[in-house]
Write an enzyme that holds these catalytic residues in place. Structure first.
Site, PDB file in Angstrom:
ATOM      1  N   ARG A  73       0.850  -1.188   0.000  1.00  0.00           N
ATOM      2  CA  ARG A  73       0.000   0.000   0.000  1.00  0.00           C
ATOM      3  C   ARG A  73       0.886   1.238   0.000  1.00  0.00           C
ATOM      4  NH1 ARG A  73      -3.410  -2.813  -1.692  1.00  0.00           N
ATOM      5  NH2 ARG A  73      -5.385  -3.380  -0.706  1.00  0.00           N
ATOM      6  N   HIS A  99      -1.224   0.407  -9.772  1.00  0.00           N
ATOM      7  CA  HIS A  99      -1.855  -0.606  -8.916  1.00  0.00           C
ATOM      8  C   HIS A  99      -2.298  -1.801  -9.777  1.00  0.00           C
ATOM      9  CE1 HIS A  99      -4.060  -1.154  -4.847  1.00  0.00           C
ATOM     10  NE2 HIS A  99      -3.862  -2.336  -5.400  1.00  0.00           N
TER      11      HIS A  99
HETATM   12  P1  NDP Z   1      -1.712 -11.743   4.760  1.00  0.00           P
HETATM   13  O1  NDP Z   1      -2.648 -11.238   5.793  1.00  0.00           O
HETATM   14  O2  NDP Z   1      -1.828 -13.165   4.307  1.00  0.00           O
HETATM   15  O3  NDP Z   1      -0.199 -11.561   5.248  1.00  0.00           O
HETATM   16  C1  NDP Z   1       0.227 -10.452   5.946  1.00  0.00           C
HETATM   17  C2  NDP Z   1       1.639 -10.698   6.476  1.00  0.00           C
HETATM   18  O4  NDP Z   1       2.110  -9.493   7.071  1.00  0.00           O
HETATM   19  C3  NDP Z   1       1.683 -11.786   7.549  1.00  0.00           C
HETATM   20  O5  NDP Z   1       2.843 -12.562   7.419  1.00  0.00           O
HETATM   21  C4  NDP Z   1       1.736 -10.977   8.840  1.00  0.00           C
HETATM   22  O6  NDP Z   1       2.396 -11.622   9.916  1.00  0.00           O
HETATM   23  C5  NDP Z   1       2.557  -9.790   8.391  1.00  0.00           C
HETATM   24  N1  NDP Z   1       2.335  -8.637   9.266  1.00  0.00           N
HETATM   25  C6  NDP Z   1       1.191  -7.967   9.529  1.00  0.00           C
HETATM   26  N2  NDP Z   1       1.396  -6.984  10.417  1.00  0.00           N
HETATM   27  C7  NDP Z   1       2.707  -7.035  10.732  1.00  0.00           C
HETATM   28  C8  NDP Z   1       3.518  -6.311  11.616  1.00  0.00           C
HETATM   29  N3  NDP Z   1       3.032  -5.309  12.378  1.00  0.00           N
HETATM   30  N4  NDP Z   1       4.823  -6.643  11.717  1.00  0.00           N
HETATM   31  C9  NDP Z   1       5.326  -7.665  10.981  1.00  0.00           C
HETATM   32  N5  NDP Z   1       4.599  -8.409  10.116  1.00  0.00           N
HETATM   33  C10 NDP Z   1       3.301  -8.097  10.008  1.00  0.00           C
HETATM   34  O7  NDP Z   1      -1.842 -10.760   3.508  1.00  0.00           O
HETATM   35  P2  NDP Z   1      -1.618 -11.067   1.960  1.00  0.00           P
HETATM   36  O8  NDP Z   1      -0.299 -11.723   1.794  1.00  0.00           O
HETATM   37  O9  NDP Z   1      -2.803 -11.761   1.405  1.00  0.00           O
HETATM   38  O10 NDP Z   1      -1.600  -9.580   1.350  1.00  0.00           O
HETATM   39  C11 NDP Z   1      -0.649  -8.631   1.767  1.00  0.00           C
HETATM   40  C12 NDP Z   1      -1.009  -7.252   1.218  1.00  0.00           C
HETATM   41  O11 NDP Z   1      -0.689  -7.155  -0.166  1.00  0.00           O
HETATM   42  C13 NDP Z   1      -2.490  -6.865   1.244  1.00  0.00           C
HETATM   43  O12 NDP Z   1      -2.886  -6.466   2.529  1.00  0.00           O
HETATM   44  C14 NDP Z   1      -2.537  -5.731   0.237  1.00  0.00           C
HETATM   45  O13 NDP Z   1      -2.273  -4.506   0.900  1.00  0.00           O
HETATM   46  C15 NDP Z   1      -1.394  -6.046  -0.727  1.00  0.00           C
HETATM   47  N6  NDP Z   1      -1.891  -6.402  -2.061  1.00  0.00           N
HETATM   48  C16 NDP Z   1      -1.557  -5.608  -3.139  1.00  0.00           C
HETATM   49  C17 NDP Z   1      -1.984  -5.927  -4.396  1.00  0.00           C
HETATM   50  C18 NDP Z   1      -1.581  -5.109  -5.573  1.00  0.00           C
HETATM   51  O14 NDP Z   1      -2.114  -5.313  -6.664  1.00  0.00           O
HETATM   52  N7  NDP Z   1      -0.629  -4.225  -5.443  1.00  0.00           N
HETATM   53  C19 NDP Z   1      -2.818  -7.107  -4.657  1.00  0.00           C
HETATM   54  C20 NDP Z   1      -3.100  -7.883  -3.478  1.00  0.00           C
HETATM   55  C21 NDP Z   1      -2.645  -7.526  -2.233  1.00  0.00           C
HETATM   56  P3  NDP Z   1       1.784 -12.961  10.586  1.00  0.00           P
HETATM   57  O15 NDP Z   1       1.932 -14.036   9.519  1.00  0.00           O
HETATM   58  O16 NDP Z   1       2.680 -13.210  11.735  1.00  0.00           O
HETATM   59  O17 NDP Z   1       0.360 -12.666  10.929  1.00  0.00           O
HETATM   60  C1  OXD Z   2      -5.830  -6.062  -3.069  1.00  0.00           C
HETATM   61  C2  OXD Z   2      -5.371  -5.158  -4.089  1.00  0.00           C
HETATM   62  O1  OXD Z   2      -5.776  -5.740  -1.875  1.00  0.00           O
HETATM   63  O2  OXD Z   2      -5.689  -5.381  -5.267  1.00  0.00           O
HETATM   64  O3  OXD Z   2      -6.274  -7.165  -3.435  1.00  0.00           O
HETATM   65  O4  OXD Z   2      -4.649  -4.202  -3.790  1.00  0.00           O
END
Ligand code: NDP
Ligand code: OXD
Length: 310
Positions: free
Chosen positions: A225, A273
């Site tokens: 993000r 994006h």
């Molecule tokens: P998940 O919820 O599966 O994974 C999030 C990861 O971040 C987990 O490993 C979590 O740790 C870690 N995390 C969260 N908070 C913290 C913190 N404070 N400190 C350290 N680690 C932290 O999310 P996804 O993998 O499905 O997606 C990740 C992000 O990708 C989405 O939220 C979105 O913003 C972005 N995205 C962007 C897209 C684009 O087109 N650009 C498309 C899709 C997604 P833990 O495993 O320990 O809980």
């Molecule tokens: C998502 C994205 O969060 O597209 O899936 O950014």
């Protein structure tokens, strides 16, 4: 009981067709023109719903995000309190993200941009090639997407590490966690990929301090993000040579304003994006499964903890 599709500017018809194919008797309503009786709406399927809009549905029980992130829902100050929320976990998003991240890592690793510049000068010169095992890739966020990207990159032979909130055991990936873990990861990341959810803990995480902890000349790939990154700090890091390049797919304001300095910065590769899309053909089976779970009162796939923010 009815599902409300809330996604501005998105063609609702492919979603209606695809979801009704999965659940033939689904009552599919479309915000804002085809809502019908508001009291019948129990599920919202939403991407960036306007603030306050969800508060109009007094029988709303579930919100299914049309994306992996949920911050676009949680930021609504009028979000109904008892509603259950799920983020999207689906294979099309994962494939798209793995493709995008791998493409960018390989582009930097194989110095593709430098060869492009040479071509424009008709210059024939071999640039030193680095073994993938000698390129250290760090991933912030080892969830559904971060772990999948890490797995692909380690198969290419890169030295992959990752950082999460909790300790992980992932084949071939060094796992770090907690505040100390963050700096241990940064110090050894030639290429840093951000795949964290946006929460109060992760907002502005890519700032002068963290970018400054990377090895000199490192590369940043932010596909999470825009609010993870402090824009001015990135520009200073690029201009000083602390970072050699950045790929940005997400921005504080989208679309990126015309006058924003990122557009013309020579070290920034910018995408609108576009890293991973939610497409009905791959996402509908998972969403349909979640709709059935909502109606059966079961735990949802990807159900989030509202307090945690993801
Ligand atoms: P998940 O919820 O599966 O994974 C999030 C990861 O971040 C987990 O490993 C979590 O740790 C870690 N995390 C969260 N908070 C913290 C913190 N404070 N400190 C350290 N680690 C932290 O999310 P996804 O993998 O499905 O997606 C990740 C992000 O990708 C989405 O939220 C979105 O913003 C972005 N995205 C962007 C897209 C684009 O087109 N650009 C498309 C899709 C997604 P833990 O495993 O320990 O809980
Ligand atoms: C998502 C994205 O969060 O597209 O899936 O950014």
């Amino acid at each position: 009981m009815a599902l409300l599709f809330m996604c501005d500017g998105e063609a609702s018809e492919p979603w209606r067709a695809s979801l009704c194919n999965e659940i033939p008797d689904l009552d599919f309503r479309i915000w804002p023109d085809n809502i019908g009786n508001v009291d019948e709406i129990d599920i919202a399927l939403a991407w960036q719903p306007p603030r306050g809009a969800l508060a109009n549905f007094s029988n709303l029980k579930f919100i299914l995000s049309l994306g992996a992130g949920v911050e676009h829902i949680l930021c609504d100050p009028e979000l109904p309190k008892s509603v259950r929320i799920a983020r999207l976990i689906e294979p099309g998003l994962r494939t798209g993200m793995v493709e995008f991240v791998t493409m960018e890592v390989l582009r930097y690793h194989r110095r593709a941009d430098e060869y492009r510049f040479q071509q424009s000068d008709r210059k024939w010169k071999l640039l030193r090639q680095t073994l993938s095992q000698d390129r250290r890739v760090g991933i912030l966020g080892l969830g559904y997407l971060g772990a999948a990207c890490g797995d692909m990159l380690r198969r290419f032979g890169f030295s992959v590490s990752g950082w999460a909130r909790s300790a992980k055991t992932l084949p071939g990936i060094d796992s770090f966690y907690g505040e100390d873990g963050l700096f241990s990861l940064l110090e050894q990341s030639d290429i840093l990929i951000c795949l964290l959810p946006l929460t109060s803990e992760t907002e502005d995480i890519l700032d002068a301090t963290t970018l400054g902890a990377l090895p000199r000349g490192a590369v940043l790939i932010n596909v999470a993000r825009g609010k993870h990154l402090v824009d001015d700090d990135l520009i200073i890091a690029l201009d000083s040579g602390q970072l050699s390049a950045a790929t940005l797919d997400v921005f504080r304001e989208e679309p990126l304003p015309f006058e924003h300095p990122f557009w013309m910065h020579p070290k920034i590769s910018l995408f609108p994006h576009a890293a991973a899309w939610t497409l009905p053909e791959s996402a509908s089976p998972v969403i349909a499964d979640n709709i059935r779970r909502c109606r059966a009162g079961e735990k949802l796939i990807g159900e989030i903890e509202v307090k945690r923010g993801y």
